[in-house]
Design a protein around this motif. Sequence first.
Motif, PDB file in Angstrom:
ATOM      1  N   MET A  47      -3.002   5.727   0.573  1.00  0.00           N
ATOM      2  CA  MET A  47      -1.716   5.093   1.185  1.00  0.00           C
ATOM      3  C   MET A  47      -1.787   3.623   0.277  1.00  0.00           C
ATOM      4  O   MET A  47      -2.990   3.185  -0.507  1.00  0.00           O
ATOM      5  CB  MET A  47      -1.845   4.206   2.731  1.00  0.00           C
ATOM      6  CG  MET A  47      -1.071   2.770   2.608  1.00  0.00           C
ATOM      7  SD  MET A  47      -1.725   2.623   4.921  1.00  0.00           S
ATOM      8  CE  MET A  47      -0.496   1.031   4.526  1.00  0.00           C
ATOM      9  N   CYS A  48      -0.585   3.740  -0.924  1.00  0.00           N
ATOM     10  CA  CYS A  48      -0.726   2.942  -1.118  1.00  0.00           C
ATOM     11  C   CYS A  48      -0.599   1.334  -1.472  1.00  0.00           C
ATOM     12  O   CYS A  48      -1.305   0.737  -2.629  1.00  0.00           O
ATOM     13  CB  CYS A  48       1.023   3.343  -2.093  1.00  0.00           C
ATOM     14  SG  CYS A  48       0.760   5.195  -2.852  1.00  0.00           S
ATOM     15  N   GLY A  49      -0.635   1.001  -0.900  1.00  0.00           N
ATOM     16  CA  GLY A  49      -0.900  -0.686  -0.331  1.00  0.00           C
ATOM     17  C   GLY A  49       0.350  -1.589  -0.436  1.00  0.00           C
ATOM     18  O   GLY A  49       0.751  -1.980  -1.049  1.00  0.00           O
ATOM     19  N   ARG A  50       1.051  -0.771   0.812  1.00  0.00           N
ATOM     20  CA  ARG A  50       2.432  -1.826   0.797  1.00  0.00           C
ATOM     21  C   ARG A  50       3.037  -1.324   2.250  1.00  0.00           C
ATOM     22  O   ARG A  50       2.905  -0.259   2.729  1.00  0.00           O
ATOM     23  CB  ARG A  50       3.595  -2.225  -0.403  1.00  0.00           C
ATOM     24  CG  ARG A  50       4.399  -3.262  -0.705  1.00  0.00           C
ATOM     25  CD  ARG A  50       3.788  -4.076  -1.374  1.00  0.00           C
ATOM     26  NE  ARG A  50       3.331  -3.867  -2.382  1.00  0.00           N
ATOM     27  CZ  ARG A  50       4.415  -3.320  -3.672  1.00  0.00           C
ATOM     28  NH1 ARG A  50       5.320  -4.012  -3.263  1.00  0.00           N
ATOM     29  NH2 ARG A  50       3.705  -3.091  -4.421  1.00  0.00           N
ATOM     30  N   LEU A  51       3.735  -1.948   2.837  1.00  0.00           N
ATOM     31  CA  LEU A  51       4.521  -2.093   4.430  1.00  0.00           C
ATOM     32  C   LEU A  51       4.995  -3.036   4.824  1.00  0.00           C
ATOM     33  O   LEU A  51       5.328  -4.222   4.063  1.00  0.00           O
ATOM     34  CB  LEU A  51       2.705  -1.880   5.502  1.00  0.00           C
ATOM     35  CG  LEU A  51       1.806  -3.454   5.513  1.00  0.00           C
ATOM     36  CD1 LEU A  51       2.125  -4.629   6.295  1.00  0.00           C
ATOM     37  CD2 LEU A  51       0.663  -2.857   6.095  1.00  0.00           C
ATOM     38  N   SER A  52       5.563  -3.078   6.136  1.00  0.00           N
ATOM     39  CA  SER A  52       7.061  -3.739   6.397  1.00  0.00           C
ATOM     40  C   SER A  52       6.218  -4.321   7.421  1.00  0.00           C
ATOM     41  O   SER A  52       6.251  -3.723   8.189  1.00  0.00           O
ATOM     42  CB  SER A  52       8.044  -3.282   6.444  1.00  0.00           C
ATOM     43  OG  SER A  52       8.581  -3.127   4.846  1.00  0.00           O
TER      44      SER A  52
END
Length: 226
Positions: free
Chosen positions: A1-6
């Motif tokens: 998981m690259c580390g960006r979400l909504s």
Amino acid sequence: MCGRLSQYSGIHDFVAALSMPNALANSVGELPLERYNVAPSTQVALLHLQGDLLHADLVRWGWRPHWAKDRAAPINARVEKVAHGPFFRAIWPHRAITPVDNWFEWVDEGGPKKQPYLIRRRDGSPVLCAAIGQLPDSDEGPGEHDGFVIITADSAGGMVDIHDRRPVVLTPDLAREWLDPATPKERAEQMLLAQGDDTDIFEWFKVSMNVGNVKNKGEDLIEKVL
């Protein structure tokens, strides 16, 4: 998981997906969150139980123990190690759910920059990610060392082509059990290792390169591009 979400839904939409009858202590607000490009080290809406009360709080994404000042605060914890390693020992008993609408990964497709992909549930319902953390106390209020990490597992199926790790996503039934302080630690670990949602419930597609810049915040970041 690259580390960006909504997180663009409202907190009540996330709580409804969890289907918990508990009363809600909501410090997040009543309006839709409308956050389309949430980065590590920022405040993220989190759900956790304190006694019989479900709390919705904004908590910093990232945590490290007090003795690990020589490294950046991780934002994720590997499911294979989180229950037994010393790094997360202090927060392993403190379970939470990070409800998100989607998350992003970046893929090297041979271009000058990696291509971002959006990953979400096919049915459009919130993604209930297992998390642990140093969480706000309702009596003492938020603490300067509060923070959380999302637990990740190996990807499977076609999602491996997008990224080799993904959040451990729980069904509402398992998410409620995960949050329950009465759930034994051994059972909590078993849930993470064996009972997270399968890859086939997700869909993923290319989105704008603009998501790579955390200064970009618009709804267009979650739109599919060809």
